[in-house]
Motif scaffolding. Structure first.
Motif, PDB file in Angstrom:
ATOM      1  N   ARG A 162       0.847  -1.206   0.000  1.00 47.89           N
ATOM      2  CA  ARG A 162       0.000   0.000   0.000  1.00 47.89           C
ATOM      3  C   ARG A 162       0.879   1.252   0.000  1.00 47.89           C
ATOM      4  O   ARG A 162       1.662   1.437   0.957  1.00 47.89           O
ATOM      5  N   PRO A 163       0.724   2.089  -1.038  1.00 47.66           N
ATOM      6  CA  PRO A 163       0.093   1.783  -2.340  1.00 47.66           C
ATOM      7  C   PRO A 163       0.906   0.719  -3.067  1.00 47.66           C
ATOM      8  O   PRO A 163       2.100   0.558  -2.826  1.00 47.66           O
ATOM      9  N   ALA A 164       0.256   0.016  -3.964  1.00 48.24           N
ATOM     10  CA  ALA A 164       0.870  -1.163  -4.576  1.00 48.24           C
ATOM     11  C   ALA A 164       2.059  -0.794  -5.449  1.00 48.24           C
ATOM     12  O   ALA A 164       1.997   0.168  -6.232  1.00 48.24           O
ATOM     13  N   ALA A 165       3.129  -1.575  -5.313  1.00 52.36           N
ATOM     14  CA  ALA A 165       4.313  -1.400  -6.148  1.00 52.36           C
ATOM     15  C   ALA A 165       4.899  -2.777  -6.433  1.00 52.36           C
ATOM     16  O   ALA A 165       5.195  -3.538  -5.510  1.00 52.36           O
ATOM     17  N   PHE A 166       5.028  -3.090  -7.716  1.00 52.06           N
ATOM     18  CA  PHE A 166       5.607  -4.357  -8.149  1.00 52.06           C
ATOM     19  C   PHE A 166       6.933  -4.071  -8.835  1.00 52.06           C
ATOM     20  O   PHE A 166       7.093  -3.034  -9.503  1.00 52.06           O
ATOM     21  N   ALA A 167       7.867  -5.016  -8.693  1.00 45.81           N
ATOM     22  CA  ALA A 167       9.185  -4.851  -9.313  1.00 45.81           C
ATOM     23  C   ALA A 167       9.552  -6.115 -10.082  1.00 45.81           C
ATOM     24  O   ALA A 167       9.362  -7.231  -9.593  1.00 45.81           O
ATOM     25  N   ILE A 168      10.079  -5.890 -11.292  1.00 45.58           N
ATOM     26  CA  ILE A 168      10.593  -6.977 -12.120  1.00 45.58           C
ATOM     27  C   ILE A 168      12.112  -6.947 -12.024  1.00 45.58           C
ATOM     28  O   ILE A 168      12.739  -5.946 -12.378  1.00 45.58           O
ATOM     29  N   PHE A 169      12.704  -8.019 -11.540  1.00 41.88           N
ATOM     30  CA  PHE A 169      14.152  -8.103 -11.404  1.00 41.88           C
ATOM     31  C   PHE A 169      14.679  -8.962 -12.556  1.00 41.88           C
ATOM     32  O   PHE A 169      14.360 -10.159 -12.645  1.00 41.88           O
TER      33      PHE A 169
END
Length: 425
Positions: free
Chosen positions: A401-408
């Motif tokens: 919260r708030p949403a955070a996505f990470a691509i490694f």
């Protein structure tokens, strides 16, 4: 099969009884006959000794004495002299049923003891009847054991036949039945393994249908938006050309998604990773998703380090970024920021918005299949994480919260650059 087992077991039992019973009956008959003759011979020798002793003592042997001592016998005594003495006691049996034994001394005394063979034959018949009874009991036991053994064999075979029929009808469920018979247990294990494989294949087919319907929706949505833009800008040729080219790109992406989903369904996705320029890939995503965000009154912001390169496949990375943008559009709020950065070990693409985010209950399970907190299919993040893993990277929720996505992603120069990655897409 059951009848065949019974008949074969009964045949073996009959042969065994005959091979043992017939010689035993003959041996018993001969033994009783010889025992009766030996008994008569012993009685004749004993009588001869008594007669010799009575003559020495000059004491007569009366018929009454002989009758009491040798009942049911016919006794003949002959002694030489002038005149010779002949003594008989009992009733002489018929010649055809007569059994005799005699004895003679040097002094001229001769004795003969005879008996009727009827009693001996009755004894022989009694023993033969006993042998027949034992043989019948042995046959009954053999039949009982054959019935039990046939049930023990035929019932598991019927069960295995039902399991095989169930597999053929599509009910792929391992039975886990074991019967205590090595050969049948091995057949049951093979059927269980086949059921597991069939269930896995059916599950893959169902997953493929579900995944295809979900994954194809995103390119189709983008294609629809492009076509809507073409229709809206029909009066401006330059815009029409630009939007038409974007629609073509969306169609090509749709074809690539179909190819990857088909390969994933066969578990034969072999992706040869290569160096991917991230700037053109992200620019293309912004071009595709920009109109949709603008219609919602929201912004797409690209920040971070430019000119980054990573190891992977452009199709896989594009689908992961597209899934994250779609999730932000549907479930998030405020502007969406795509930030690129690099570390010693990874190239990172972070997608974050300013919406309400993900609840604490859902956050640990957000990547699980069919898990959704807003009425979605629950497949997008699952497939996106699988695509990232197939390229040698990973997808993580870095902030709920708030949403955070990470691509490694793997940086250029990673030792596993040319490895072949196999697995679900």
């Amino acid at each position: 099969m059951r009848r065949r087992l019974l008949s074969s077991t009964l045949l073996v039992a009959v042969i065994a009884v005959l091979l043992l019973g017939v010689p035993l009956g003959v041996a018993v008959n001969r033994l009783i006959q010889e025992e009766a003759i030996q008994e008569l011979s012993g009685e004749a020798k004993s009588l001869l000794n008594e007669v010799e002793y009575a003559r020495i003592q000059e004491q007569p042997i009366t018929r009454e004495q002989l009758g009491r001592k040798y009942p049911e016998r016919y006794v003949q005594i002959y002694a030489r002299g002038t005149p010779p003495q002949v003594t008989t006691v009992g009733t002489e049996p018929p010649e055809d049923r007569k059994m005799s034994a005699d004895a003679q001394s040097e002094s001229g005394v001769y004795v003969s003891v005879s008996r009727d063979k009827t009693q001996v034959e009755q004894q022989v018949r009694a023993w033969l009847l006993l042998i027949l009874a034992l043989a019948a009991a042995a046959l009954a036991v053999a039949v009982g054991l054959a019935v039990v053994q046939s049930r023990r064999l035929t019932l598991p075979l019927r069960d295995l036949a039902m399991i095989a029929e169930r597999l053929g009808s599509g009910e792929a469920r391992p039975s886990k039945h074991r019967y205590g018979i090595g050969e049948l247990d091995r057949v049951a294990e093979v059927l269980d393994r086949s059921a597991t494989r069939i269930a896995d294949l059916l599950a893959r087919e169902r997953e493929f249908a579900t995944d295809a319907s979900h994954q194809l929706r995103t390119p189709l949505t983008g294609l629809t938006m492009r076509l809507e833009e073409i229709v809206a800008a029909a009066d401006d040729p330059s815009v029409v050309k630009e939007e038409g080219e974007a629609a073509i790109v969306q169609a090509e992406r749709l074809t690539a998604v179909i190819d990857e989903l088909l390969a994933a369904a066969r578990r034969q996705r072999h992706a040869q990773t290569a160096v991917v320029e991230l700037d053109p890939l992200l620019d293309q995503q912004f071009i595709e998703w920009g109109p949709a965000f603008r219609r919602e009154g929201r912004k797409l912001v690209l920040a971070g380090t430019r000119g980054l390169r990573a190891l992977g496949t452009s199709g896989g990375i594009s689908q992961v970024v597209s899934t994250l943008l779609e999730n932000s559009l549907r479930h998030g709020g405020g502007p969406v920021t795509v930030t690129t950065s690099s570390t010693d070990k990874s190239i990172v693409i972070e997608v974050a918005d300013e919406g309400p985010g993900i609840t604490d209950e859902l956050a640990p399970r957000v990547f699980e299949r069919s898990m959704s907190g807003a009425g979605g299919t629950g497949l997008g993040l699952t497939l996106a994480r699988a695509l990232a893993a197939a390229d040698g990277g990973r997808l993580e929720l870095v902030r709920p919260r708030p949403a955070a996505f990470a691509i490694f992603l793997r940086p250029v120069g990673d030792p596993g650059r040319n490895r072949v990655v196999s697995g679900p897409a």
